[in-house]
Scaffold this motif. Sequence first.
Motif, PDB file in Angstrom:
ATOM      1  N   THR A   1     -73.785  28.761  77.584  1.00 17.89           N
ATOM      2  CA  THR A   1     -73.275  28.761  76.216  1.00 17.89           C
ATOM      3  C   THR A   1     -74.125  29.696  75.374  1.00 17.89           C
ATOM      4  O   THR A   1     -75.228  30.054  75.757  1.00 17.89           O
ATOM      5  CB  THR A   1     -73.308  27.351  75.612  1.00 17.89           C
ATOM      6  N   GLY A   2     -73.590  30.098  74.263  1.00 11.96           N
ATOM      7  CA  GLY A   2     -74.318  31.010  73.380  1.00 11.96           C
ATOM      8  C   GLY A   2     -74.314  30.447  71.988  1.00 11.96           C
ATOM      9  O   GLY A   2     -73.794  29.358  71.764  1.00 11.96           O
ATOM     10  N   PRO A   3     -74.889  31.191  71.054  1.00 11.79           N
ATOM     11  CA  PRO A   3     -74.826  30.738  69.663  1.00 11.79           C
ATOM     12  C   PRO A   3     -73.363  30.702  69.240  1.00 11.79           C
ATOM     13  O   PRO A   3     -72.630  31.667  69.415  1.00 11.79           O
ATOM     14  CB  PRO A   3     -75.606  31.812  68.906  1.00 11.79           C
ATOM     15  N   VAL A   4     -72.962  29.569  68.724  1.00 12.52           N
ATOM     16  CA  VAL A   4     -71.548  29.371  68.427  1.00 12.52           C
ATOM     17  C   VAL A   4     -71.138  30.188  67.207  1.00 12.52           C
ATOM     18  O   VAL A   4     -71.911  30.335  66.251  1.00 12.52           O
ATOM     19  CB  VAL A   4     -71.275  27.873  68.208  1.00 12.52           C
ATOM     20  N   MET A   5     -69.937  30.737  67.272  1.00 10.92           N
ATOM     21  CA  MET A   5     -69.380  31.442  66.126  1.00 10.92           C
ATOM     22  C   MET A   5     -69.020  30.403  65.072  1.00 10.92           C
ATOM     23  O   MET A   5     -68.245  29.492  65.335  1.00 10.92           O
ATOM     24  CB  MET A   5     -68.134  32.209  66.584  1.00 10.92           C
ATOM     25  N   LEU A   6     -69.609  30.546  63.888  1.00 10.87           N
ATOM     26  CA  LEU A   6     -69.331  29.602  62.794  1.00 10.87           C
ATOM     27  C   LEU A   6     -68.262  30.207  61.901  1.00 10.87           C
ATOM     28  O   LEU A   6     -68.290  31.400  61.626  1.00 10.87           O
ATOM     29  CB  LEU A   6     -70.599  29.370  61.982  1.00 10.87           C
ATOM     30  N   SER A   7     -67.343  29.393  61.438  1.00 10.92           N
ATOM     31  CA  SER A   7     -66.351  29.967  60.534  1.00 10.92           C
ATOM     32  C   SER A   7     -66.061  29.029  59.381  1.00 10.92           C
ATOM     33  O   SER A   7     -66.249  27.814  59.474  1.00 10.92           O
ATOM     34  CB  SER A   7     -65.069  30.318  61.290  1.00 10.92           C
ATOM     35  N   THR A   8     -65.673  29.625  58.275  1.00 12.99           N
ATOM     36  CA  THR A   8     -65.250  28.884  57.097  1.00 12.99           C
ATOM     37  C   THR A   8     -63.922  29.461  56.657  1.00 12.99           C
ATOM     38  O   THR A   8     -63.773  30.683  56.622  1.00 12.99           O
ATOM     39  CB  THR A   8     -66.220  29.095  55.916  1.00 12.99           C
ATOM     40  N   ALA A   9     -62.987  28.605  56.336  1.00 13.50           N
ATOM     41  CA  ALA A   9     -61.709  29.084  55.808  1.00 13.50           C
ATOM     42  C   ALA A   9     -61.672  28.801  54.307  1.00 13.50           C
ATOM     43  O   ALA A   9     -62.067  27.722  53.858  1.00 13.50           O
ATOM     44  CB  ALA A   9     -60.559  28.386  56.506  1.00 13.50           C
ATOM     45  N   ILE A  10     -61.228  29.780  53.552  1.00 15.23           N
ATOM     46  CA  ILE A  10     -61.156  29.645  52.101  1.00 15.23           C
ATOM     47  C   ILE A  10     -59.709  29.903  51.673  1.00 15.23           C
ATOM     48  O   ILE A  10     -59.162  30.969  51.934  1.00 15.23           O
ATOM     49  CB  ILE A  10     -62.093  30.670  51.409  1.00 15.23           C
ATOM     50  N   ALA A  11     -59.105  28.903  51.047  1.00 19.69           N
ATOM     51  CA  ALA A  11     -57.735  29.087  50.563  1.00 19.69           C
ATOM     52  C   ALA A  11     -57.779  29.943  49.311  1.00 19.69           C
ATOM     53  O   ALA A  11     -58.547  29.663  48.380  1.00 19.69           O
ATOM     54  CB  ALA A  11     -57.104  27.731  50.256  1.00 19.69           C
ATOM     55  N   CYS A  12     -56.987  30.985  49.282  1.00 21.55           N
ATOM     56  CA  CYS A  12     -56.999  31.917  48.155  1.00 21.55           C
ATOM     57  C   CYS A  12     -55.599  31.985  47.571  1.00 21.55           C
ATOM     58  O   CYS A  12     -54.635  32.276  48.282  1.00 21.55           O
ATOM     59  CB  CYS A  12     -57.444  33.292  48.670  1.00 21.55           C
ATOM     60  N   PRO A  13     -55.447  31.684  46.278  1.00 20.74           N
ATOM     61  CA  PRO A  13     -54.098  31.626  45.700  1.00 20.74           C
ATOM     62  C   PRO A  13     -53.486  32.993  45.419  1.00 20.74           C
ATOM     63  O   PRO A  13     -52.373  33.060  44.909  1.00 20.74           O
ATOM     64  CB  PRO A  13     -54.323  30.848  44.399  1.00 20.74           C
ATOM     65  N   PHE A  14     -54.202  34.078  45.772  1.00 19.49           N
ATOM     66  CA  PHE A  14     -53.671  35.423  45.508  1.00 19.49           C
ATOM     67  C   PHE A  14     -53.209  36.086  46.792  1.00 19.49           C
ATOM     68  O   PHE A  14     -53.716  35.799  47.870  1.00 19.49           O
ATOM     69  CB  PHE A  14     -54.742  36.282  44.829  1.00 19.49           C
ATOM     70  N   GLY A  15     -52.255  36.992  46.651  1.00 24.23           N
ATOM     71  CA  GLY A  15     -51.751  37.736  47.801  1.00 24.23           C
ATOM     72  C   GLY A  15     -52.747  38.788  48.243  1.00 24.23           C
ATOM     73  O   GLY A  15     -53.683  39.150  47.502  1.00 24.23           O
ATOM     74  N   GLU A  16     -52.549  39.312  49.446  1.00 21.31           N
ATOM     75  CA  GLU A  16     -53.464  40.300  49.996  1.00 21.31           C
ATOM     76  C   GLU A  16     -53.540  41.565  49.144  1.00 21.31           C
ATOM     77  O   GLU A  16     -54.583  42.194  49.054  1.00 21.31           O
ATOM     78  CB  GLU A  16     -53.035  40.675  51.419  1.00 21.31           C
ATOM     79  N   GLY A  17     -52.426  41.918  48.534  1.00 25.62           N
ATOM     80  CA  GLY A  17     -52.404  43.129  47.722  1.00 25.62           C
ATOM     81  C   GLY A  17     -53.314  43.033  46.517  1.00 25.62           C
ATOM     82  O   GLY A  17     -53.815  44.039  46.006  1.00 25.62           O
ATOM     83  N   ASP A  18     -53.550  41.815  46.029  1.00 23.92           N
ATOM     84  CA  ASP A  18     -54.422  41.614  44.862  1.00 23.92           C
ATOM     85  C   ASP A  18     -55.891  41.568  45.228  1.00 23.92           C
ATOM     86  O   ASP A  18     -56.750  41.886  44.428  1.00 23.92           O
ATOM     87  CB  ASP A  18     -54.048  40.305  44.146  1.00 23.92           C
ATOM     88  N   ILE A  19     -56.189  41.109  46.434  1.00 21.60           N
ATOM     89  CA  ILE A  19     -57.587  40.900  46.797  1.00 21.60           C
ATOM     90  C   ILE A  19     -58.123  41.940  47.772  1.00 21.60           C
ATOM     91  O   ILE A  19     -59.328  42.006  48.020  1.00 21.60           O
ATOM     92  CB  ILE A  19     -57.790  39.507  47.445  1.00 21.60           C
ATOM     93  N   GLY A  20     -57.222  42.768  48.324  1.00 19.00           N
ATOM     94  CA  GLY A  20     -57.632  43.702  49.384  1.00 19.00           C
ATOM     95  C   GLY A  20     -58.814  44.573  48.988  1.00 19.00           C
ATOM     96  O   GLY A  20     -59.755  44.742  49.775  1.00 19.00           O
ATOM     97  N   GLY A  21     -58.787  45.112  47.761  1.00 18.68           N
ATOM     98  CA  GLY A  21     -59.865  46.005  47.311  1.00 18.68           C
ATOM     99  C   GLY A  21     -61.213  45.299  47.268  1.00 18.68           C
ATOM    100  O   GLY A  21     -62.154  45.667  47.994  1.00 18.68           O
ATOM    101  N   PRO A  22     -61.342  44.250  46.418  1.00 15.72           N
ATOM    102  CA  PRO A  22     -62.645  43.565  46.329  1.00 15.72           C
ATOM    103  C   PRO A  22     -63.081  42.928  47.651  1.00 15.72           C
ATOM    104  O   PRO A  22     -64.278  42.902  47.964  1.00 15.72           O
ATOM    105  CB  PRO A  22     -62.420  42.495  45.244  1.00 15.72           C
ATOM    106  N   LEU A  23     -62.137  42.456  48.452  1.00 17.73           N
ATOM    107  CA  LEU A  23     -62.506  41.820  49.721  1.00 17.73           C
ATOM    108  C   LEU A  23     -63.157  42.838  50.666  1.00 17.73           C
ATOM    109  O   LEU A  23     -64.121  42.526  51.375  1.00 17.73           O
ATOM    110  CB  LEU A  23     -61.254  41.221  50.378  1.00 17.73           C
ATOM    111  N   SER A  24     -62.620  44.044  50.649  1.00 19.29           N
ATOM    112  CA  SER A  24     -63.168  45.101  51.484  1.00 19.29           C
ATOM    113  C   SER A  24     -64.619  45.398  51.089  1.00 19.29           C
ATOM    114  O   SER A  24     -65.479  45.648  51.946  1.00 19.29           O
ATOM    115  CB  SER A  24     -62.284  46.346  51.329  1.00 19.29           C
ATOM    116  N   GLU A  25     -64.908  45.340  49.774  1.00 24.20           N
ATOM    117  CA  GLU A  25     -66.287  45.568  49.302  1.00 24.20           C
ATOM    118  C   GLU A  25     -67.203  44.446  49.792  1.00 24.20           C
ATOM    119  O   GLU A  25     -68.345  44.693  50.196  1.00 24.20           O
ATOM    120  CB  GLU A  25     -66.323  45.642  47.762  1.00 24.20           C
ATOM    121  N   ILE A  26     -66.716  43.218  49.744  1.00 22.33           N
ATOM    122  CA  ILE A  26     -67.523  42.085  50.215  1.00 22.33           C
ATOM    123  C   ILE A  26     -67.809  42.242  51.706  1.00 22.33           C
ATOM    124  O   ILE A  26     -68.930  42.029  52.169  1.00 22.33           O
ATOM    125  CB  ILE A  26     -66.802  40.741  49.923  1.00 22.33           C
ATOM    126  N   GLN A  27     -66.797  42.645  52.464  1.00 18.05           N
ATOM    127  CA  GLN A  27     -67.019  42.855  53.902  1.00 18.05           C
ATOM    128  C   GLN A  27     -68.126  43.894  54.128  1.00 18.05           C
ATOM    129  O   GLN A  27     -68.980  43.710  54.985  1.00 18.05           O
ATOM    130  CB  GLN A  27     -65.720  43.284  54.580  1.00 18.05           C
TER     131      GLN A  27
END
Lengths: 248, 248
Positions: free
Chosen positions: A172-198
């Motif tokens: 086994t290895g270090p487990v991939m941890l994930s969090t899901a966040i519900a976002c009330p906006f469509g991808e077209g609204d968040i795509g720009g800022p999300l890319s910066e966060i990435q």
Amino acid sequence: MTDAQKVHTAAMLAIGDELLSGRTKDRNIAHLASVLTLAGLDLREVRIVPDVEEEIVAALDALRTRYDFVFTSGGIGPTHDDITADAIGRAFGLPVEPHPEAMQLLAAYYESRSLPFTDARRRMTRTPRGASLIDNPVSKAPGFRIGNVFVMAGVPGIFTAMLDNILPTLPTGPVMLSTAIACPFGEGDIGGPLSEIQKRHPETAIGSYPKFDGQRYSTELVVRSRSEAARDAAAAEIQAMIEGLAES
Amino acid sequence: MTDAQKVHTAAMLAIGDELLSGRTKDRNIAHLASVLTLAGLDLREVRIVPDVEEEIVAALDALRTRYDFVFTSGGIGPTHDDITADAIGRAFGLPVEPHPEAMQLLAAYYESRSLPFTDARRRMTRTPRGASLIDNPVSKAPGFRIGNVFVMAGVPGIFTAMLDNILPTLPTGPVMLSTAIACPFGEGDIGGPLSEIQKRHPETAIGSYPKFDGQRYSTELVVRSRSEAARDAAAAEIQAMIEGLAES
């Protein structure tokens, strides 16, 4: 990185005409993916090929030389269209022959059920020389491991049971941890800022999955990382982005 | 063989980390398989790869050079993890740029919904130069065709709608005919004689699919062929085999 931290890679090879004709919907890929993720192994590629020996050999060779482990499903039954053992033997350059332990196991099993140990049933004892068996608690006929390849049945109940049996043997290895966040906006609204966060959080993989309820779009954002701190930092920025958009 | 009788081959490339992590269960592979089978095209291989440009390029090149058509799913949305258009452009050695028709289409669409035409949304107009668009009746942002590759969305409702739109443009071939025969015997009992029947009917592909109701085994036998006569001849022999076993 110590050995305990090494992330092992894996691939799956699903074998069977019925998967490519649409007759059978594969259920093993998603199951293997979930189980490996929980175990801290990275499933990197999946291929589905027909019951054609050359195709199985070529795909298996491509995958087994590139990834730490390969898991196959399908083609280990008693009928003429079950050719996986032969193909795997050919890929490894090993003779395929009745496995003594499997012969013993199945001979006793069919005797106990007063069924003849037919040639067809004997087919299910054939493995590449040197393989070790994978226990099949459902219908007895075993899978096998040879080198870094685990050969399992295609019937989902049996695939699952065989996988349960081999899982404790995998590193086994270090487990991939994930969090899901519900976002009330469509991808077209968040795509720009999300890319910066990435970009600011290269230790994470941020996935964006659109939803449409028939009226409006929303998004499920998933932050994945093997580092809890990295995951939480990116998730916090995403939450702040959503709050900012909600106020504007 | 005339052109109308030619059987065209196809492959599918499903793209997305979420398919390999187990977060999302793919539903497009089985759908494409069924639709192509009905249309008389042969789906020969499927690969699933992550959102990694080099992986998409390598898999696409392997598939597009070998099969008549390739169908992809996933990675054409507006967010940073949607990199399919760029990967396909790189595979073809073509620049990726806003498609004029897509720009017009989406500008009008967002205006009609009073939504800003953000940079993220503009991302969805990018295609390799020379691509033709695939209509998306669900959420407008189009898929595209370049060469022998059809690039579609991963969301099953949209994938299905796009496939409906391109299907009439594909050459159809002689449809694979199949018959399913319920067999009350397990594979171990029929494996021998069934293998002989397969050998006598090389124009057919006979598949054997085991069933277990918790008590006893039975089998579903499927005879597939593009020739009705060949299919029926093999099916008749299988029926006779079952009747022979039932009487013995």
